[in-house]
Design a protein around this motif. Structure first.
Motif, PDB file in Angstrom:
ATOM      1  N   SER A 100     -53.642 -48.029 -87.762  1.00 26.54           N
ATOM      2  CA  SER A 100     -54.082 -46.828 -87.056  1.00 26.54           C
ATOM      3  C   SER A 100     -55.510 -46.994 -86.543  1.00 26.54           C
ATOM      4  O   SER A 100     -55.850 -46.503 -85.470  1.00 26.54           O
ATOM      5  N   HIS A 101     -56.351 -47.686 -87.297  1.00 24.89           N
ATOM      6  CA  HIS A 101     -57.711 -47.951 -86.840  1.00 24.89           C
ATOM      7  C   HIS A 101     -57.686 -48.840 -85.597  1.00 24.89           C
ATOM      8  O   HIS A 101     -58.386 -48.566 -84.610  1.00 24.89           O
ATOM      9  N   VAL A 102     -56.892 -49.881 -85.641  1.00 19.55           N
ATOM     10  CA  VAL A 102     -56.795 -50.790 -84.492  1.00 19.55           C
ATOM     11  C   VAL A 102     -56.335 -50.034 -83.256  1.00 19.55           C
ATOM     12  O   VAL A 102     -56.915 -50.182 -82.167  1.00 19.55           O
ATOM     13  N   ARG A 103     -55.305 -49.206 -83.395  1.00 22.01           N
ATOM     14  CA  ARG A 103     -54.811 -48.434 -82.245  1.00 22.01           C
ATOM     15  C   ARG A 103     -55.891 -47.490 -81.730  1.00 22.01           C
ATOM     16  O   ARG A 103     -56.045 -47.304 -80.517  1.00 22.01           O
ATOM     17  N   GLY A 104     -56.638 -46.875 -82.644  1.00 20.94           N
ATOM     18  CA  GLY A 104     -57.699 -45.959 -82.242  1.00 20.94           C
ATOM     19  C   GLY A 104     -58.789 -46.655 -81.461  1.00 20.94           C
ATOM     20  O   GLY A 104     -59.274 -46.144 -80.445  1.00 20.94           O
ATOM     21  N   TYR A 105     -59.205 -47.827 -81.939  1.00 20.41           N
ATOM     22  CA  TYR A 105     -60.247 -48.572 -81.219  1.00 20.41           C
ATOM     23  C   TYR A 105     -59.746 -49.017 -79.848  1.00 20.41           C
ATOM     24  O   TYR A 105     -60.462 -48.903 -78.843  1.00 20.41           O
ATOM     25  N   THR A 106     -58.530 -49.523 -79.800  1.00 20.46           N
ATOM     26  CA  THR A 106     -57.971 -49.993 -78.535  1.00 20.46           C
ATOM     27  C   THR A 106     -57.887 -48.859 -77.525  1.00 20.46           C
ATOM     28  O   THR A 106     -58.237 -49.019 -76.348  1.00 20.46           O
ATOM     29  N   ALA A 107     -57.450 -47.683 -77.973  1.00 18.40           N
ATOM     30  CA  ALA A 107     -57.326 -46.524 -77.080  1.00 18.40           C
ATOM     31  C   ALA A 107     -58.675 -46.069 -76.551  1.00 18.40           C
ATOM     32  O   ALA A 107     -58.758 -45.457 -75.479  1.00 18.40           O
ATOM     33  N   ASN A 108     -59.748 -46.377 -77.294  1.00 14.90           N
ATOM     34  CA  ASN A 108     -61.081 -45.929 -76.905  1.00 14.90           C
ATOM     35  C   ASN A 108     -61.942 -47.034 -76.295  1.00 14.90           C
ATOM     36  O   ASN A 108     -63.153 -46.876 -76.145  1.00 14.90           O
ATOM     37  N   ARG A 113     -53.948 -62.714 -91.176  1.00 19.75           N
ATOM     38  CA  ARG A 113     -53.386 -63.482 -90.064  1.00 19.75           C
ATOM     39  C   ARG A 113     -52.372 -62.656 -89.282  1.00 19.75           C
ATOM     40  O   ARG A 113     -52.332 -62.699 -88.046  1.00 19.75           O
ATOM     41  N   ALA A 114     -51.570 -61.876 -89.991  1.00 22.22           N
ATOM     42  CA  ALA A 114     -50.565 -61.038 -89.321  1.00 22.22           C
ATOM     43  C   ALA A 114     -51.233 -60.004 -88.432  1.00 22.22           C
ATOM     44  O   ALA A 114     -50.787 -59.756 -87.298  1.00 22.22           O
ATOM     45  N   ARG A 115     -52.333 -59.392 -88.920  1.00 17.31           N
ATOM     46  CA  ARG A 115     -53.031 -58.401 -88.102  1.00 17.31           C
ATOM     47  C   ARG A 115     -53.685 -59.074 -86.897  1.00 17.31           C
ATOM     48  O   ARG A 115     -53.654 -58.550 -85.787  1.00 17.31           O
ATOM     49  N   ALA A 116     -54.248 -60.263 -87.095  1.00 20.70           N
ATOM     50  CA  ALA A 116     -54.899 -60.983 -85.988  1.00 20.70           C
ATOM     51  C   ALA A 116     -53.903 -61.358 -84.908  1.00 20.70           C
ATOM     52  O   ALA A 116     -54.229 -61.328 -83.714  1.00 20.70           O
ATOM     53  N   GLU A 117     -52.687 -61.695 -85.306  1.00 21.76           N
ATOM     54  CA  GLU A 117     -51.655 -62.070 -84.330  1.00 21.76           C
ATOM     55  C   GLU A 117     -51.277 -60.915 -83.419  1.00 21.76           C
ATOM     56  O   GLU A 117     -50.806 -61.128 -82.292  1.00 21.76           O
ATOM     57  N   GLU A 118     -51.494 -59.689 -83.895  1.00 20.77           N
ATOM     58  CA  GLU A 118     -51.182 -58.509 -83.078  1.00 20.77           C
ATOM     59  C   GLU A 118     -52.292 -58.212 -82.068  1.00 20.77           C
ATOM     60  O   GLU A 118     -52.126 -57.355 -81.205  1.00 20.77           O
ATOM     61  N   LEU A 119     -53.424 -58.891 -82.217  1.00 18.79           N
ATOM     62  CA  LEU A 119     -54.589 -58.626 -81.381  1.00 18.79           C
ATOM     63  C   LEU A 119     -54.854 -59.799 -80.443  1.00 18.79           C
ATOM     64  O   LEU A 119     -54.359 -60.910 -80.641  1.00 18.79           O
ATOM     65  N   ASP A 120     -55.659 -59.525 -79.460  1.00 20.13           N
ATOM     66  CA  ASP A 120     -55.995 -60.559 -78.474  1.00 20.13           C
ATOM     67  C   ASP A 120     -57.248 -61.304 -78.926  1.00 20.13           C
ATOM     68  O   ASP A 120     -58.357 -60.780 -78.847  1.00 20.13           O
ATOM     69  N   GLY A 170     -55.085 -37.515 -85.009  1.00 23.14           N
ATOM     70  CA  GLY A 170     -56.500 -37.460 -85.338  1.00 23.14           C
ATOM     71  C   GLY A 170     -57.220 -38.800 -85.382  1.00 23.14           C
ATOM     72  O   GLY A 170     -58.456 -38.833 -85.378  1.00 23.14           O
ATOM     73  N   PHE A 171     -56.491 -39.908 -85.427  1.00 25.63           N
ATOM     74  CA  PHE A 171     -57.159 -41.212 -85.533  1.00 25.63           C
ATOM     75  C   PHE A 171     -57.965 -41.544 -84.277  1.00 25.63           C
ATOM     76  O   PHE A 171     -59.112 -41.997 -84.366  1.00 25.63           O
ATOM     77  N   GLU A 172     -57.367 -41.343 -83.113  1.00 26.14           N
ATOM     78  CA  GLU A 172     -58.076 -41.656 -81.873  1.00 26.14           C
ATOM     79  C   GLU A 172     -59.312 -40.788 -81.718  1.00 26.14           C
ATOM     80  O   GLU A 172     -60.376 -41.266 -81.292  1.00 26.14           O
ATOM     81  N   GLU A 173     -59.195 -39.502 -82.088  1.00 25.75           N
ATOM     82  CA  GLU A 173     -60.337 -38.588 -81.985  1.00 25.75           C
ATOM     83  C   GLU A 173     -61.436 -38.966 -82.984  1.00 25.75           C
ATOM     84  O   GLU A 173     -62.625 -38.936 -82.659  1.00 25.75           O
ATOM     85  N   GLU A 174     -61.037 -39.325 -84.188  1.00 26.76           N
ATOM     86  CA  GLU A 174     -61.985 -39.746 -85.218  1.00 26.76           C
ATOM     87  C   GLU A 174     -62.774 -40.966 -84.747  1.00 26.76           C
ATOM     88  O   GLU A 174     -64.015 -41.017 -84.846  1.00 26.76           O
ATOM     89  N   ILE A 175     -62.077 -41.952 -84.210  1.00 29.44           N
ATOM     90  CA  ILE A 175     -62.726 -43.189 -83.780  1.00 29.44           C
ATOM     91  C   ILE A 175     -63.525 -42.970 -82.505  1.00 29.44           C
ATOM     92  O   ILE A 175     -64.607 -43.565 -82.335  1.00 29.44           O
ATOM     93  N   ALA A 176     -63.062 -42.099 -81.630  1.00 33.91           N
ATOM     94  CA  ALA A 176     -63.853 -41.758 -80.440  1.00 33.91           C
ATOM     95  C   ALA A 176     -65.193 -41.164 -80.857  1.00 33.91           C
ATOM     96  O   ALA A 176     -66.239 -41.463 -80.257  1.00 33.91           O
ATOM     97  N   HIS A 177     -65.178 -40.336 -81.892  1.00 33.65           N
ATOM     98  CA  HIS A 177     -66.415 -39.730 -82.379  1.00 33.65           C
ATOM     99  C   HIS A 177     -67.341 -40.803 -82.959  1.00 33.65           C
ATOM    100  O   HIS A 177     -68.556 -40.798 -82.704  1.00 33.65           O
TER     101      HIS A 177
END
Length: 319
Positions: A16-24, A40-47, A278-285
């Motif tokens: 959820s944190h990763v999605r929030g940062y990406t969205a912002n 490694r699994a989380r890194a593979e999902e990212l660029d 609320g995750f995207e809003e939290e991270i946007a803040h």
């Protein structure tokens, strides 16, 4: 300004944190976890995210401007204090720490740093909770009398997870779930002046409570009842506020509507709200505060205060 993010702890909440940062518009460039396979699994999902062997290596790399700490509570302090000492901003998952003393050291480290420490209390950033606060400020229900909040469900698998281990989590349902509820209560009604809890452990193989009722009183007199459980046969997530002039009900299962009823009215009114988590809003803040656009509205001190209230209820003579 693109803010470079590191993720410390690659369990489920980190998604959820990763999605929030990406969205912002922030870039997650680094990850670490004591479980190298999870990292490694989380890194593979990212660029092009880099996997680091431990939080110190990640923090000292010079490759990140901020971190999300998504590890179990017992590990929060070391990573947060290290990041803050290097001038790296910290968004720390709740509860802030596994003990009050640990949380206080984190807040002290933030005070001595030029970096920010924010507690990840996402519920206060939910559009529905923000709307409830506006309705209360507008006098929709008059002077508040009662606040009821229930977060419970059939989480029987907790006995196999760190959440049910006191040495790691610091407590059971009070720490895991009701820390969110305490922050929500403070966000809506102000500071807590009294707290008391009743706890129960239904599963003998765990060493923390798996059901709890926490009673709070705000400085303005509002009384809160917060219920949490991992052993309920049905999931319930709801908020109810009763004031001298009316009533408000928000059911998370019907996430796009708050029900409102004023004293003497025969019918309920529906107040539409945005159906978000609320995750995207939290991270946007968090990102906005890093950029200097506003001050943090949810700080390490908020996390510490929730921790103090919850931990006081584990004492035999808590008031």
């Amino acid at each position: 300004m693109t803010i470079r993010i590191g993720i410390i702890g690659c369990g489920n909440i980190s998604k959820s944190h990763v999605r929030g940062y990406t969205a912002n518009g922030a870039r997650v460039v680094a990850v670490t976890d004591v479980n190298a396979e999870a990292a490694r699994a989380r890194a593979e999902e990212l660029d092009a995210a880099r996997v680091f062997d431990g939080y110190k290596a990640l923090i000292e790399s010079g490759e990140v401007d901020a971190v999300s700490i998504c590890s179990p509570p017992v590990a929060h302090e070391e990573a947060a204090v290290c990041a803050l000492a290097h001038g790296i901003h910290v968004l720390c998952e709740k509860p802030l720490a596994h003990t009050v003393e640990s949380g206080r050291r984190m807040v002290a480290a933030a005070a001595g740093s030029g970096a920010l420490l924010m507690t990840a209390f996402r519920h206060r950033f939910l559009p529905a909770i923000q709307t409830l606060r506006s309705l209360l400020s507008g006098g929709c229900v008059g002077k508040p009398v009662f606040f009821f909040n229930t977060f419970c469900g059939p989480g029987f698998g907790m006995k196999d997870r760190w959440f049910s281990k006191k040495a790691i989590a610091g407590g059971g349902t009070l720490m895991d779930t009701s820390s969110h509820s305490v922050d929500m209560f403070r966000f809506l009604f102000g500071e807590v002046k009294a707290q008391q809890a009743v706890l129960c452990r239904h599963q003998p193989e765990i060493d923390v409570e798996d059901a709890s009722v926490l009673s709070l009183q705000a400085q303005d007199g509002t009384i809160g009842t917060l219920r949490a459980s991992w052993v309920a046969g049905d999931g319930v997530a709801m908020v109810e506020i009763i004031g001298q002039a009316g009533r408000l009900v928000y059911d998370y299962g019907q996430a796009d509507t708050i029900r409102a009823k004023t004293r003497g009215a025969g019918e309920w009114e529906s107040v539409p709200v945005d159906k978000r988590r609320g995750f995207e809003e939290e991270i946007a803040h968090f990102l906005g505060a890093i950029r200097g656009e506003h001050a943090l509205s949810c700080t390490g001190q908020d996390g510490l205060r929730a921790l103090e209230i919850v931990q006081a209820c584990y004492e035999p003579h808590a008031v």
